[in-house]
Each structure stands twice: as C-alpha cells, then as structure tokens.
Scaffold this motif. Structure first.
Motif, short mmCIF file in Angstrom:
data_model
loop_
_atom_site.label_atom_id
_atom_site.label_comp_id
_atom_site.label_asym_id
_atom_site.label_seq_id
_atom_site.Cartn_x
_atom_site.Cartn_y
_atom_site.Cartn_z
N ILE A 193 0.83 -1.21 0.00
CA ILE A 193 0.00 0.00 0.00
C ILE A 193 0.87 1.26 0.00
CG2 ILE A 193 -1.61 1.36 1.39
CD1 ILE A 193 -2.90 -1.25 2.26
N THR A 194 1.93 1.24 0.79
CA THR A 194 2.82 2.40 0.86
C THR A 194 3.50 2.65 -0.48
OG1 THR A 194 3.24 2.02 3.21
CG2 THR A 194 4.83 3.39 2.03
N ILE A 196 2.48 1.83 -3.48
CA ILE A 196 1.49 2.36 -4.43
C ILE A 196 1.13 3.80 -4.09
CG2 ILE A 196 -0.88 2.12 -5.26
CD1 ILE A 196 -0.59 -0.92 -4.82
N SER A 197 0.92 4.08 -2.82
CA SER A 197 0.51 5.43 -2.39
C SER A 197 1.59 6.47 -2.70
CB SER A 197 0.21 5.44 -0.89
OG SER A 197 -0.84 4.55 -0.58
N VAL A 200 1.67 7.08 -6.52
CA VAL A 200 0.52 7.87 -6.95
C VAL A 200 0.66 9.32 -6.52
CG1 VAL A 200 -1.97 8.21 -6.62
CG2 VAL A 200 -1.08 5.92 -7.03
N PHE A 201 1.10 9.54 -5.29
CA PHE A 201 1.27 10.90 -4.76
C PHE A 201 2.22 11.71 -5.63
CE2 PHE A 201 3.83 13.82 -2.20
CZ PHE A 201 2.84 14.67 -1.71
#
Length: 219
Positions: A193-194, A196-197, A200-201
C-alpha cells in the motif's frame, strides 16, 4: 526546454542501462539484497544499517530497487535505525551526484549540447524549475539521481539543493522504513500500500506541475 529534457533523457538511459546490465549479470537483485540483509541481521542492527547505506549510495552508479531496500531496512532494523540509514544512503548518493556533476558535468553537456547559448539556457531552466523536479523526483526510479546530477551541472546553489533534497528524501525514507517495519512475509500489505501510495502521490504532483506549466504558457 528541449536541450534540458534531451540531457536528462540521456542521463536516465545511462542509469537504466546499469540496472539492465546488473540484472542480466545477476548482480544486486532484490533476492540477493534480501539475503545480504538477512545475513547482516544475524550480526547486528548496525551492520544492517551499514549495508542499507552502502546499497543506497551505490544507486548513484548502479540503479538498485531503492524503495524495496528502504522497506527491507525498516523490516530488519526498525523504523528509526532503518529510516536513518535509508536517509543517510540517499543523502550520500545525492551529494555525490551533485559534486561529481559540478566538477565534471561540463564535459558531458558539451558533448550532448553543442551550442553554447543552449547550454546556458539549459542551466537557467533547470535552476528555475529544478527544486520542483527534485521534490517530485521520487515519482519514478532513476529520476532522483538525474536531478541530483543536473543540480551540479546547472550550478544550483548547494544550500538550495540540500534543502530540496532533504525535504523530499527525509520523510520518504522514514515512511518507507515504517512500512517495512510493520510488514512481514505473512503480511506484506502495508509495504504494498505504501509503495502504491507514494508512487501515486508523486505522479499526481507531476500532473499538477504539468497542468500549471501549460496554463502559464497559454496565459
């Protein structure tokens, strides 16, 4: 800005070629790195930290899976030691790229961009937009090293470079280490999740920057 992107593109290809060559030769693969860190963990947390620092510094010369190394550092050494090691390694790589390019970058620029005026424009344009490029450089692999080298080539103020570099890499390192520290082989979800996040950020940041630049050109 064609000469600027041309030079950055060539530098990115050079960094990418080291990653392709290393993988083709079976060097610095993620599996190999994980084995090294596992062995280092049997010795001490300090050894883990040193391995992380060395690997992330080597990223200046041979592209390595930076985010994965940071997360593995957090997994083996914890968020504080792992985060500090990750930041130290990226700091050494950034400063190394800046200094080497400041000293020797002109030789590369003179080969890639023949026109003296275009070389001057290239430096001015990177100085104008370089801080934002550094702040968003974690959007993709290789880009951080390219922006560090471009900062040296363009003679960006070292203080300005350090402020921008630390602003993005200090939180990035500790976020990655924290994700690794709360992940495991049985539960890799926090790390996934980190990753990907963060991607994306930073991509959203590039999108906003591009939109802002287009609006300014049309104004």
């Amino acid at each position: 800005m064609a000469p600027l992107f041309k030079l950055m593109g060539i530098m990115a290809l050079c960094f990418a070629s080291t990653f392709i060559l290393a993988n083709a030769m079976g060097w610095l693969t993620l599996e190999q790195i994980e084995v090294w860190l596992t062995q280092a963990n049997t010795l001490s947390i300090t050894t883990v930290a040193l391995v992380v620092i060395v690997l992330l510094f080597l990223d200046l010369f041979v592209a390595v899976p930076t985010l994965s190394i940071m997360m593995l550092g957090g997994y083996f050494a914890g968020v504080y030691v792992g985060g500090l090691a990750a930041f130290s390694g990226t700091l050494l790589a950034g400063v190394g790229g800046y200094v080497l390019s400041y000293l020797f970058g002109d030789k590369i620029v003179n080969v890639v961009v023949k026109d003296a005026q275009q070389r001057q424009d290239l430096r001015e344009k990177f100085n104008r937009h370089g801080v934002l490029m550094i702040l968003l450089s974690r959007a993709m692999p290789i880009l951080p090293e390219v922006t560090a080298c471009m900062s040296g080539i363009s003679r960006m103020s070292f203080a300005k470079f350090m402020l921008a570099w630390c602003t993005v890499n200090l939180p990035y390192s500790f976020i990655a280490a924290y994700a690794g520290s709360i992940s495991s082989l049985e539960n890799p979800i926090p790390a996934i999740i980190t990753a990907i996040s963060l991607t994306v950020f930073f991509w959203l940041g590039w999108g906003l920057l591009d939109r802002f630049a287009l609006s300014r050109r049309s104004a």
